[in-house]
Write a protein that holds these residues in place. Sequence first.
Motif, PDB file in Angstrom:
ATOM      1  N   HIS A   1       0.786  -1.266  -0.105  1.00 31.64           N
ATOM      2  CA  HIS A   1       0.343  -0.482   0.385  1.00 31.64           C
ATOM      3  C   HIS A   1       0.542   1.067  -0.014  1.00 31.64           C
ATOM      4  O   HIS A   1       2.022   1.364   0.783  1.00 31.64           O
ATOM      5  CB  HIS A   1      -1.055  -0.192   1.089  1.00 31.64           C
TER       6      HIS A   1
ATOM      7  N   TYR B   1       1.076   3.352   2.081  1.00 32.99           N
ATOM      8  CA  TYR B   1       1.254   3.911   2.949  1.00 32.99           C
ATOM      9  C   TYR B   1       2.745   3.354   3.769  1.00 32.99           C
ATOM     10  O   TYR B   1       3.016   3.208   5.055  1.00 32.99           O
ATOM     11  CB  TYR B   1       0.051   3.473   4.254  1.00 32.99           C
TER      12      TYR B   1
ATOM     13  N   ASP C   1      -3.245   2.337  -4.121  1.00 35.15           N
ATOM     14  CA  ASP C   1      -4.093   2.387  -2.949  1.00 35.15           C
ATOM     15  C   ASP C   1      -4.998   0.623  -2.707  1.00 35.15           C
ATOM     16  O   ASP C   1      -4.909  -0.138  -4.084  1.00 35.15           O
ATOM     17  CB  ASP C   1      -5.325   3.538  -3.545  1.00 35.15           C
ATOM     18  N   SER C   2      -6.023   1.213  -2.060  1.00 38.48           N
ATOM     19  CA  SER C   2      -6.731  -0.217  -1.495  1.00 38.48           C
ATOM     20  C   SER C   2      -7.638  -0.996  -2.896  1.00 38.48           C
ATOM     21  O   SER C   2      -7.769  -1.807  -3.282  1.00 38.48           O
ATOM     22  CB  SER C   2      -7.848   0.173  -0.432  1.00 38.48           C
TER      23      SER C   2
ATOM     24  N   PHE D   1      -7.410  -6.100   6.766  1.00 38.13           N
ATOM     25  CA  PHE D   1      -8.291  -6.435   6.344  1.00 38.13           C
ATOM     26  C   PHE D   1      -8.090  -6.368   4.168  1.00 38.13           C
ATOM     27  O   PHE D   1      -8.853  -6.464   3.807  1.00 38.13           O
ATOM     28  CB  PHE D   1      -8.921  -4.909   5.978  1.00 38.13           C
ATOM     29  N   MET D   2      -6.944  -6.100   3.738  1.00 36.07           N
ATOM     30  CA  MET D   2      -6.722  -5.806   2.844  1.00 36.07           C
ATOM     31  C   MET D   2      -6.211  -6.369   2.110  1.00 36.07           C
ATOM     32  O   MET D   2      -6.141  -7.145   1.080  1.00 36.07           O
ATOM     33  CB  MET D   2      -5.203  -4.545   2.666  1.00 36.07           C
TER      34      MET D   2
ATOM     35  N   TYR E   1     -17.533   0.366   3.065  1.00 40.17           N
ATOM     36  CA  TYR E   1     -15.908   0.449   2.855  1.00 40.17           C
ATOM     37  C   TYR E   1     -15.194  -0.411   3.159  1.00 40.17           C
ATOM     38  O   TYR E   1     -15.093  -1.245   3.875  1.00 40.17           O
ATOM     39  CB  TYR E   1     -16.390   1.847   3.611  1.00 40.17           C
TER      40      TYR E   1
ATOM     41  N   ASN F   1     -12.565  -1.018   4.780  1.00 38.59           N
ATOM     42  CA  ASN F   1     -11.947  -1.117   5.361  1.00 38.59           C
ATOM     43  C   ASN F   1     -13.035  -1.556   6.621  1.00 38.59           C
ATOM     44  O   ASN F   1     -12.892  -0.387   7.366  1.00 38.59           O
ATOM     45  CB  ASN F   1     -11.499   0.550   5.637  1.00 38.59           C
TER      46      ASN F   1
ATOM     47  N   SER G   1     -11.733   4.546  -1.305  1.00 40.86           N
ATOM     48  CA  SER G   1     -11.810   5.735  -1.516  1.00 40.86           C
ATOM     49  C   SER G   1     -11.725   6.211  -2.360  1.00 40.86           C
ATOM     50  O   SER G   1     -11.954   7.205  -3.393  1.00 40.86           O
ATOM     51  CB  SER G   1     -11.150   7.077  -0.483  1.00 40.86           C
TER      52      SER G   1
ATOM     53  N   HIS H   1      -6.421   9.498  10.158  1.00 41.95           N
ATOM     54  CA  HIS H   1      -6.876  11.047   9.359  1.00 41.95           C
ATOM     55  C   HIS H   1      -7.325  11.941  10.522  1.00 41.95           C
ATOM     56  O   HIS H   1      -6.975  13.286  10.643  1.00 41.95           O
ATOM     57  CB  HIS H   1      -7.830  10.344   8.316  1.00 41.95           C
TER      58      HIS H   1
ATOM     59  N   HIS I   1      -6.932  13.484   1.748  1.00 45.67           N
ATOM     60  CA  HIS I   1      -7.994  11.940   1.528  1.00 45.67           C
ATOM     61  C   HIS I   1      -9.571  11.988   2.673  1.00 45.67           C
ATOM     62  O   HIS I   1      -9.356  13.213   3.711  1.00 45.67           O
ATOM     63  CB  HIS I   1      -7.189  11.131   2.280  1.00 45.67           C
TER      64      HIS I   1
ATOM     65  N   GLU J   1     -11.227  10.826   4.105  1.00 48.22           N
ATOM     66  CA  GLU J   1     -11.256  10.235   5.814  1.00 48.22           C
ATOM     67  C   GLU J   1     -11.195  10.819   7.072  1.00 48.22           C
ATOM     68  O   GLU J   1     -11.105  11.071   7.583  1.00 48.22           O
ATOM     69  CB  GLU J   1     -10.176   8.931   6.193  1.00 48.22           C
TER      70      GLU J   1
ATOM     71  N   SER K   1      -8.403   8.919  -3.325  1.00 48.22           N
ATOM     72  CA  SER K   1      -7.971   8.105  -2.361  1.00 48.22           C
ATOM     73  C   SER K   1      -6.371   8.920  -2.891  1.00 48.22           C
ATOM     74  O   SER K   1      -6.302   9.973  -3.448  1.00 48.22           O
ATOM     75  CB  SER K   1      -8.326   6.825  -3.385  1.00 48.22           C
ATOM     76  N   THR K   2      -5.486   7.931  -2.187  1.00 46.00           N
ATOM     77  CA  THR K   2      -3.901   7.890  -2.056  1.00 46.00           C
ATOM     78  C   THR K   2      -3.773   7.566  -4.179  1.00 46.00           C
ATOM     79  O   THR K   2      -2.771   8.862  -4.110  1.00 46.00           O
ATOM     80  CB  THR K   2      -3.275   6.656  -1.737  1.00 46.00           C
TER      81      THR K   2
ATOM     82  N   MET L   1       0.472   0.559   9.838  1.00 47.58           N
ATOM     83  CA  MET L   1       0.829   0.797   8.131  1.00 47.58           C
ATOM     84  C   MET L   1       2.518   0.892   8.453  1.00 47.58           C
ATOM     85  O   MET L   1       3.332   0.555   7.849  1.00 47.58           O
ATOM     86  CB  MET L   1       0.851   2.034   7.426  1.00 47.58           C
TER      87      MET L   1
HETATM   88  P1  13P Z   1      -7.081   3.798  -0.515  1.00 50.59           P
HETATM   89  O1  13P Z   1      -5.231   3.873  -0.788  1.00 50.59           O
HETATM   90  O2  13P Z   1      -8.213   3.415  -0.405  1.00 50.59           O
HETATM   91  O3  13P Z   1      -7.099   5.843  -0.349  1.00 50.59           O
HETATM   92  O4  13P Z   1      -6.416   4.228   1.220  1.00 50.59           O
HETATM   93  C1  13P Z   1      -6.533   4.889   2.338  1.00 50.59           C
HETATM   94  C2  13P Z   1      -6.606   4.210   3.665  1.00 50.59           C
HETATM   95  O5  13P Z   1      -6.516   4.653   4.824  1.00 50.59           O
HETATM   96  C3  13P Z   1      -6.593   2.810   3.057  1.00 50.59           C
HETATM   97  O6  13P Z   1      -6.238   2.020   5.007  1.00 50.59           O
END
Ligand code: 13P
Length: 301
Positions: free
Chosen positions: A22, A24, A38-39, A61-62, A110, A112, A127, A173, A196, A198, A212-213, A261
């Motif tokens: 990811h 992050y 991103d997710s 969760f990912m 979502y 997450n 997101s 966030h 973002h 969130e 999203s990221t 992360m």
């Molecule tokens: P995205 O990478 O989908 O924007 O997700 C952010 C996030 O907080 C994942 O935990």
Amino acid sequence: MKEIINRIECLKRQKNAVILAHNYQIPEVQDIADFVGDSFALSKKAKEMTCDIIVFCGVHFMAESAKILSPEKTVLLPARDAGCPMAEMITAEDVAELRKQYPDAAVICYVNSSAEVKAVSDICCTSSNALKVVRSVPNRRIIFIPDENLGNYVAQQVPDKEIILFNGFCTTHKRVKVDEVDAAKRVLPDAKLLIHPECTPEVVKKADFVGSTAQIIDYATNSDDKEFIIGTEQGIMHWLQKNNPGKKFYLLSQKLICPNMKKTTLKEVLNSLENMTYEIKLSQEEISRAYSSLNKMLNVG
Ligand code: 13P
Ligand code: SF4
């Protein structure tokens, strides 16, 4: 470090494994990954990639979503306790309660969230596609779980729908305060503010771009602007700085660090490949119940 990287590369080839990370994750982990995203993009990759093993550098969760979408692959989460507090804020019982209260509503979940919550939802979103997913369902009334801030951001853009929110949030966030945004804008008046969803509505309202990221990365990369204030987790700075040498990036707040992360290090990735740890295990029933919501999301795009 070189030694660890060589061993990771060697094991990857031997075991036909891929590393997904990811945005992050810490820089060293992003740099050895086969794919960083991103997710949404990571879920898609997990499903499409031809490999026997996925080493998922992210949070629980990912990796769980990767297993649901690709049950025939072995999915490993190198840091066993890398969870997401938001995903733990809602249970399947909470969803059942909401459904009882609003029987005509569709439940949009979502990503997450846990497999059991996905299983009792109608469709998932991330997101990057939440708005598209909300528009894709025919119901006028929608229960959006668990992120109140993302739900609120989407609700502003669909006045024809009634969005019922749940009070979940991202502990990272949510820490960003609007005073920090105002202070950053004062110091850097020419910088574009990328946020973002969130983050809280007060912070989101001040943004030049919300996404999203991966969408934040795309926006900054394709923009003619040269300075950006980044309102999401600090790990994203690595990719931004590495791939945009002519541009300047400033993290909106030093509080934007997700401890979960940061739990995956190169040592853990190596350990994961050597000892096949920690394997995500779900029963066939759990997988088939959650698959539908995730796969519907991939079909919406
Ligand atoms: P995205 O990478 O989908 O924007 O997700 C952010 C996030 O907080 C994942 O935990
Ligand atoms: Fe969960 Fe927030 Fe960390 Fe993402 S950044 S994993 S939503 S706590």
